[in-house]
Design a protein around this motif. Structure first.
Motif, PDB file in Angstrom:
ATOM      1  N   LEU A  12      73.663  12.814  14.443  1.00 36.70           N
ATOM      2  CA  LEU A  12      72.965  13.817  13.496  1.00 36.70           C
ATOM      3  C   LEU A  12      73.900  14.795  13.226  1.00 36.70           C
ATOM      4  N   PRO A  13      73.659  15.312  11.941  1.00 31.14           N
ATOM      5  CA  PRO A  13      74.583  16.331  11.423  1.00 31.14           C
ATOM      6  C   PRO A  13      74.366  17.817  12.068  1.00 31.14           C
ATOM      7  N   CYS A  14      75.361  18.364  12.525  1.00 29.95           N
ATOM      8  CA  CYS A  14      75.345  19.556  13.450  1.00 29.95           C
ATOM      9  C   CYS A  14      76.529  20.516  13.047  1.00 29.95           C
ATOM     10  N   VAL A  15      76.552  21.573  12.396  1.00 25.53           N
ATOM     11  CA  VAL A  15      77.758  22.363  11.969  1.00 25.53           C
ATOM     12  C   VAL A  15      77.336  23.817  12.024  1.00 25.53           C
ATOM     13  N   PHE A  16      78.577  24.495  12.593  1.00 25.37           N
ATOM     14  CA  PHE A  16      78.624  25.808  12.737  1.00 25.37           C
ATOM     15  C   PHE A  16      79.156  26.446  11.163  1.00 25.37           C
ATOM     16  N   SER A  17      78.682  27.617  11.077  1.00 24.28           N
ATOM     17  CA  SER A  17      78.880  28.301   9.743  1.00 24.28           C
ATOM     18  C   SER A  17      80.569  28.911   9.881  1.00 24.28           C
ATOM     19  N   PRO A  18      81.289  28.944   8.525  1.00 22.58           N
ATOM     20  CA  PRO A  18      82.498  29.473   8.894  1.00 22.58           C
ATOM     21  C   PRO A  18      82.764  30.884   9.353  1.00 22.58           C
ATOM     22  N   LYS A  19      84.177  31.105   9.355  1.00 18.68           N
ATOM     23  CA  LYS A  19      84.389  32.212  10.107  1.00 18.68           C
ATOM     24  C   LYS A  19      83.656  33.162  11.076  1.00 18.68           C
ATOM     25  N   SER A  20      82.704  33.782  10.729  1.00 23.82           N
ATOM     26  CA  SER A  20      82.010  34.397  12.039  1.00 23.82           C
ATOM     27  C   SER A  20      81.163  33.574  12.955  1.00 23.82           C
ATOM     28  N   GLY A  63      79.198  26.306   2.681  1.00 26.28           N
ATOM     29  CA  GLY A  63      79.919  26.590   1.608  1.00 26.28           C
ATOM     30  C   GLY A  63      80.775  27.686   2.226  1.00 26.28           C
ATOM     31  N   PRO A  64      81.988  28.246   1.110  1.00 23.64           N
ATOM     32  CA  PRO A  64      82.706  29.294   1.452  1.00 23.64           C
ATOM     33  C   PRO A  64      81.811  30.687   1.506  1.00 23.64           C
ATOM     34  N   CYS A  65      82.225  31.833   2.331  1.00 21.37           N
ATOM     35  CA  CYS A  65      81.487  32.893   2.538  1.00 21.37           C
ATOM     36  C   CYS A  65      81.718  33.620   1.300  1.00 21.37           C
ATOM     37  N   ARG A  66      80.522  34.327   0.956  1.00 21.80           N
ATOM     38  CA  ARG A  66      80.664  34.971  -0.189  1.00 21.80           C
ATOM     39  C   ARG A  66      79.672  36.151  -0.172  1.00 21.80           C
ATOM     40  N   SER A  67      79.736  37.512  -1.045  1.00 23.23           N
ATOM     41  CA  SER A  67      78.966  38.484  -1.023  1.00 23.23           C
ATOM     42  C   SER A  67      77.571  38.185  -1.558  1.00 23.23           C
ATOM     43  N   VAL A  68      76.369  38.302  -0.893  1.00 22.17           N
ATOM     44  CA  VAL A  68      75.185  38.243  -1.424  1.00 22.17           C
ATOM     45  C   VAL A  68      74.458  39.025  -1.761  1.00 22.17           C
ATOM     46  N   ALA A  81      77.389  44.869  11.037  1.00 22.71           N
ATOM     47  CA  ALA A  81      78.554  45.529  11.861  1.00 22.71           C
ATOM     48  C   ALA A  81      80.001  44.778  12.007  1.00 22.71           C
ATOM     49  N   VAL A  82      79.705  43.480  11.712  1.00 23.01           N
ATOM     50  CA  VAL A  82      81.124  42.794  11.605  1.00 23.01           C
ATOM     51  C   VAL A  82      81.476  42.332  10.364  1.00 23.01           C
ATOM     52  N   HIS A  83      80.819  41.675   9.421  1.00 25.89           N
ATOM     53  CA  HIS A  83      81.038  41.299   8.311  1.00 25.89           C
ATOM     54  C   HIS A  83      80.148  41.958   7.175  1.00 25.89           C
ATOM     55  N   VAL A  84      80.506  42.890   6.765  1.00 26.03           N
ATOM     56  CA  VAL A  84      79.659  43.733   5.456  1.00 26.03           C
ATOM     57  C   VAL A  84      79.995  42.831   4.135  1.00 26.03           C
ATOM     58  N   GLU A  85      81.006  42.633   3.647  1.00 21.83           N
ATOM     59  CA  GLU A  85      81.125  41.926   2.268  1.00 21.83           C
ATOM     60  C   GLU A  85      81.018  40.672   2.109  1.00 21.83           C
ATOM     61  N   GLU A  86      81.373  39.596   3.186  1.00 15.73           N
ATOM     62  CA  GLU A  86      81.144  38.431   2.860  1.00 15.73           C
ATOM     63  C   GLU A  86      80.396  37.704   3.734  1.00 15.73           C
ATOM     64  N   LYS A  87      79.179  36.961   3.491  1.00 20.49           N
ATOM     65  CA  LYS A  87      78.496  36.197   4.503  1.00 20.49           C
ATOM     66  C   LYS A  87      78.282  34.668   4.309  1.00 20.49           C
ATOM     67  N   TYR A 103      70.928  24.454  -0.020  1.00 24.21           N
ATOM     68  CA  TYR A 103      70.038  25.520   0.592  1.00 24.21           C
ATOM     69  C   TYR A 103      70.768  26.790   0.655  1.00 24.21           C
ATOM     70  N   SER A 104      69.773  27.878   0.423  1.00 20.25           N
ATOM     71  CA  SER A 104      70.292  29.123   0.398  1.00 20.25           C
ATOM     72  C   SER A 104      69.704  29.961   1.644  1.00 20.25           C
ATOM     73  N   THR A 105      70.576  30.270   2.514  1.00 25.69           N
ATOM     74  CA  THR A 105      70.075  30.987   3.846  1.00 25.69           C
ATOM     75  C   THR A 105      69.573  32.435   3.552  1.00 25.69           C
ATOM     76  N   ALA A 106      69.866  33.109   2.340  1.00 30.01           N
ATOM     77  CA  ALA A 106      69.652  34.329   1.932  1.00 30.01           C
ATOM     78  C   ALA A 106      68.377  34.266   1.341  1.00 30.01           C
ATOM     79  N   LYS A 107      67.912  33.199   0.525  1.00 33.30           N
ATOM     80  CA  LYS A 107      66.593  33.303  -0.039  1.00 33.30           C
ATOM     81  C   LYS A 107      65.762  32.542   0.951  1.00 33.30           C
ATOM     82  N   GLY A 108      66.305  31.788   1.999  1.00 28.40           N
ATOM     83  CA  GLY A 108      65.354  31.134   2.592  1.00 28.40           C
ATOM     84  C   GLY A 108      64.845  30.093   1.850  1.00 28.40           C
TER      85      GLY A 108
END
Length: 654
Positions: A12-20, A63-68, A81-87, A103-108
């Motif tokens: 089953l697909p299981c993936v961590f988000s990049p960078k943070s 997807g690559p981290c971007r400013s939301v 506190a950790v990443h302000v500009e890109e998520k 799917y957008s995690t910002a919009k849910g």
């Protein structure tokens, strides 16, 4: 499965988000997308695709981290506190129907749906590092380049003669790796093949770039992993094109399912790998990529999780990602429905590390603080909603009339019923078949299928005994025919375990095994690890067959002995009958003796004939004695010699 969405239908697909690494996205068996927060260890969002039952999710890629801009709509105090500009925001999901969901995690909520590019199931998706482009590979042997600005296909080309099982874009965004029968490197500007690599005999499930250097300096490396292959191969992209063979290989204990790579930026920096294998072991590698290496490299450290019971059992490891420090590893283990996320410090100086964890306690601690944000699609009134389960099943566990429950609540007051009391309220007669009028409705084939699946999942022997002790052939055949495919292998394993028991129960299990082989042989033959999973059954049948030949020989000898004993008994009875018959034959032999004596009479008669001739010559004497001698002469052939003598004496006296 790797983070790049390699196609493996068993995992089953299981993936961590990049960078943070703030989020963990996974799709469970129910087809729902769940996004967990790795900091708070809670369920952040849950999304139910509208076609999650007919078109399951096959691959996931962040997807690559971007400013939301939609920041105020979600809680992000800890992350700011950790990443302000890109998520990390967008998440691409490939489905078995050939569509790609964004799917957008910002919009849910669902951002967009990419349709019309593939005619087969999507096996892998991968994002372009800079532009808003997405690449997908499918069973239809094509690669599609999607433009997320318009949501349409930008380019499409045939990649291989077989299905495209894995994709990966280079860090500079100029090259694309694809895997089918062979591994091909494409130039994204011209869509032409730049290099070809051959070295795997099975489907390649993972492609990852290990270095960030350009290919003109002979410093570009990438690694590949395949199903049923216990080696990770590292390939070097050489400027002279002499890159037919892999330069380095890493040994594993099982096929890789999830890989995290920390790429190196130069020859002085080592590449770091964290590989989760199918046997739930984590292998850590660290190697300097500076040319070919003849011997396969073993892991610098192997990690395994086990529970705290008396007989420890391994805990399934879902995914792992490397931290900034060499000893820090972020682990996700347990169940796909509710994984346990933990950041562990591992002593890499030891070759083998075993971590003991109490999964039940850690799940209970995180369950209370779970705050889910569930998004379900808007469904029209005319459309039908599919519910997980078997079609046609309409015999759930029926409860008692509501009046009795209300009386129970009134009696107990405001106190809630316990779980034991609730179970007591449920009438299980509809399932068990012990009721009066409900038996006819409960003994349907669908009920047996549901009970069998429930018994296999819960390993409840009472349920399994009620179902497997059925002696009716048509019920067994229909139950096995309607059994879901994921339950076929557990049923075979249960039958194998029961076949090793008493011969009386094994006789019933053979009927079930015969029905399974008649209906699901094609599915069992498609399983890759069938030899190891059915090895016990094969050896048991082979031993029974060897014993059968010996038993047939013994049966033949016993049959020969019994027939000989029966023949000897029958011969004794026949001798008595023959004995009585001999007495009859003795009487017949006396008659024959008389007949033999009569045969001598013509000799005596011949003497009398001579005497008669003498009497005829005398003349007168013969005429006088005709009347007297006629009766005597008629009696002479029938009388004995002594009687003839007596008659002669009598005639002389007269």
């Amino acid at each position: 499965m790797a983070a790049d969405g390699g196609g493996s239908s068993l995992h089953l697909p299981c993936v961590f988000s990049p960078k943070s690494r703030q989020y963990l996205a996974l799709c469970a068996q129910d087809g729902r997308l769940r996004i967990w927060n790795t900091d708070s260890k809670t369920l952040q969002q849950e999304y139910v695709p509208s076609a999650h039952l007919s078109a399951t999710c096959t691959c996931i890629c962040w997807g690559p981290c971007r400013s939301v801009k939609e920041g105020p709509q979600r809680k992000k105090r800890k992350s700011e506190a950790v990443h302000v500009e890109e998520k990390a925001d967008l998440l691409a999901m490939g489905t078995a129907a050939g569509s790609v969901l964004i799917y957008s995690t910002a919009k849910g909520a669902l951002h967009c749906t990419l349709d019309g590019g593939h005619s087969g199931g999507v096996n892998c998706v991968h994002w372009h590092p800079e532009d808003s482009l997405l690449y997908s590979g499918s069973d239809d042997t094509y690669i599609v380049e999607w433009d997320l600005q318009t949501g349409k296909t930008r380019s499409k080309w045939k990649a291989d003669r077989a299905a495209v099982t894995s994709l990966c874009v280079s860090p500079d965004g100029k090259l694309l790796l694809s895997a089918g029968n062979t591994i091909k490197m494409w130039d994204l500007d011209t869509k032409e093949v730049y290099r070809k690599f051959t070295g795997h005999s099975t489907a390649v499930t993972t492609l990852r770039f290990a270095t960030t250097r350009p290919p003109d300096s002979n410093g570009l490396y990438f690694l590949s992993g395949a199903s049923h292959d216990r080696l990770l191969s590292v390939w070097q992209v050489r400027e002279d094109g002499k890159d037919k063979n892999s330069v380095v290989s890493f040994t594993l204990t099982d096929e890789p399912q999830h890989i995290d790579v920390v790429a190196s930026n130069g020859k002085e920096e080592a590449v770091r790998l964290a590989v989760v294998c199918k046997d739930s072991q984590l292998h850590l590698f660290e190697h300097f990529l500076n040319g070919p290496c003849k011997k396969p490299l073993s892991p610098s450290c192997s990690v395994q999780l086990s529970d705290t019971k008396e007989s420890p059992m391994p805990i399934p490891l879902l995914a792992a990602t490397l931290g900034v420090e060499a000893q820090s590893v972020l682990l996700a283990y347990g169940s796909h429905l509710h994984p346990v996320i933990e950041r562990a410090e591992i002593n890499t100086a030891e070759r083998h590390v075993c971590l003991t964890r109490d999964v039940q306690t850690s799940m209970a601690l995180t369950m209370e603080s779970t705050v889910s944000k569930v998004k379900t699609p808007v469904v029209n009134a005319k459309s039908k909603v599919l519910v997980p389960g078997l079609p046609g099943h309409q015999a759930p566990a029926k409860g008692r009339p509501p009046q009795g429950s209300e009386k129970r609540k009134k009696d107990t007051g405001a106190k809630e019923m316990s779980i034991a009391e609730r179970l007591g309220e449920i009438d299980l007669s509809a399932i068990s078949g012990e009721g009066g009028t409900k038996v006819a409705a409960s003994l349907q084939t669908d009920n047996f299928v549901v009970l069998l699946v429930q018994g296999l999942e819960s390993k409840d022997n009472s349920i399994l005994n009620k179902v497997l002790q059925t002696r009716k052939e048509f019920i067994i055949k229909k139950t096995v025919a309607r059994l879901p495919l994921p339950a076929v292998l557990p049923l075979v394993e249960e039958l194998t375990k029961r076949l090793q028991g008493h011969p009386a129960s094994a006789f019933l299990m053979v009927r079930w095994l015969k029905a399974v082989l008649m209906h699901h042989t094609s599915y069992l033959a498609s399983l890759p690890d069938l030899v190891s999973q059915l090895g016990v059954l094969y050896h048991m049948i082979e031993s029974r067959v060897k014993m059968f030949h010996k038993l047939t020989k013994l049966h033949g000898k016993l049959y020969l002995l019994t027939t000989q004993v029966a023949a000897s008994d029958s011969s004794n009875t026949v001798s008595d009958v023959d004995h009585t018959a001999k007495l009859v034959y003795e009487e017949e032999s006396s008659d024959e003796d008389e007949a033999s004596d009569d045969e001598a009479l013509p000799d005596d008669g011949s003497d009398n004939w001579e005497e008669e001739e003498m009497m005829e010559e005398t003349g007168e004497k013969a005429d006088d004695d005709d009347d007297d001698e006629d009766p005597d002469s008629r009696r002479e052939p029938k009388a004995n010699g002594e009687e003839d003598m007596e008659h002669e004496n009598e005639s002389e006296e007269e």
